[in-house]
Design an enzyme around this catalytic site. Sequence first.
Site, PDB file in Angstrom:
ATOM      1  CG  HIS A 213      -0.325 -10.570   1.321  1.00  0.00           C
ATOM      2  ND1 HIS A 213       0.799  -9.789   1.636  1.00  0.00           N
ATOM      3  CD2 HIS A 213       0.085 -11.406   0.251  1.00  0.00           C
ATOM      4  CE1 HIS A 213       1.757 -10.304   0.807  1.00  0.00           C
ATOM      5  NE2 HIS A 213       1.257 -11.238  -0.067  1.00  0.00           N
ATOM      6  CG  ASP A 278      -5.211   5.319   0.184  1.00  0.00           C
ATOM      7  OD1 ASP A 278      -5.334   4.784  -0.626  1.00  0.00           O
ATOM      8  OD2 ASP A 278      -5.570   6.795   0.366  1.00  0.00           O
ATOM      9  CB  SER A 354       4.506 -12.220  -0.094  1.00  0.00           C
ATOM     10  OG  SER A 354       4.506 -11.694  -1.185  1.00  0.00           O
TER      11      SER A 354
END
EC number: 3.4.21.-
Length: 421
Positions: A213, A278, A354
């Site tokens: 991400h 999910d 992250s």
Amino acid sequence: NSVVELSSCREPEGARVTGRICPSDPVQGHRVGGPAGGEGLRRPTCAVPEGPGSLNGRVSPYNVPWKPTWPAYRLPIVLPQSTLKLAKPDFDAKAKLEVSSSCGPQCHKGTPLPTYEEAKQYLSYETLYANGSRTETQVGIYILSNGEGRARSRDSEAAGKSRRKRQIYGYDGRFSIFGKDFLLNYPFSTSVKLSTGCTGTLVAEKHVLTAAHCIHDGKTYVKGTQKLRVGFLKPKYKDGAGGDNSSSSALVEKMKFQWIRVKRTHVPKGWIKGNANDIGMDYDYALLELKKPHKRKFMKIGVSPPAKQLPGGRIHFSGYDNDRPGNLVYRFCDVKDETYDLLYQQCDAQPGASGSGVYVRMWKRPQQKWERKIIGIFSGHQWVDMNGSPQDFNVAVRITPLKYAQICYWIKGNYLDCREG
């Protein structure tokens, strides 16, 4: 050893080949199909480690006092099958330093295991090059068949545990690392900063592991990814005092970043295809290849053992948290829950951390030495809806045998160099 393609298996009537290999135990197997008395395909199952120094509750007679030991794994092989050219992306996504999902630990545990065909889709990947071009590579999944393996049942999953709402409150358990003697030495020196605002970890001479991400939002690439850079901390001396040739009295004013451009990036299609559902978070990892070697010590990747086998049940990682600009922030904490692909923990962290490599230090029996390995990638805070009320988790993506095989091949380019997890 013979190589057998998983996707070519014809399943017995009523059977379902899961395609997910247990991340926590060595892979054994039993026959699926094949002629009587023949080898056939081996469906991966999970076994409890055995032998000296094992972690199944027995103390090794050869390693006293007992040491937490890296388990041995029989690993799959993930190889490219075909590559297609794709149109250039827009690079217009806004960098997200946190991720969100409506699926918590219990939800993930209840998610059906992917079939082999689904696993192949998730492990296929996009490659982005510095000139803005990109490709999509389809992969095949294989296992090595070597003699008759005795099938064993898999250990039951760790029982689900409730988790109180947590971000950072009360005592902050993070430690800012200061001084070049620490920042420039292993293992802290393996942490690097991405120009998109995240953290990465050196895993080879020219490769950095980070979160997907940080460079891709699931639909397109983040703004600035085409000119993505990786920052390495360097000491900045007062009055121009020179690094290695400077006198011992030279004072370090502060640290600065030296930046290296990224040559190409790999992102699994499981993140790109599944970011909106999910399973997306299971594949929140990416590998960056630098344009030139960084000349620093790096940390090897390893398959994530189950939480109960980790030393003290703890994990460690360092990152560039946004609320402490310019600082490298280290933390360690207990693993509270786990699924096949994720570790849930209570490490204090803020956006910017992250992509940090989650690591542990365990005994490596063949070399008779301690070794740190990266067993996961810190993804960030995960906000979920728990019975109508929001709750947050700190989540790391586990390096499973399949992910290890994929990432290792990205680094090495030869599956023969990826047989030890």
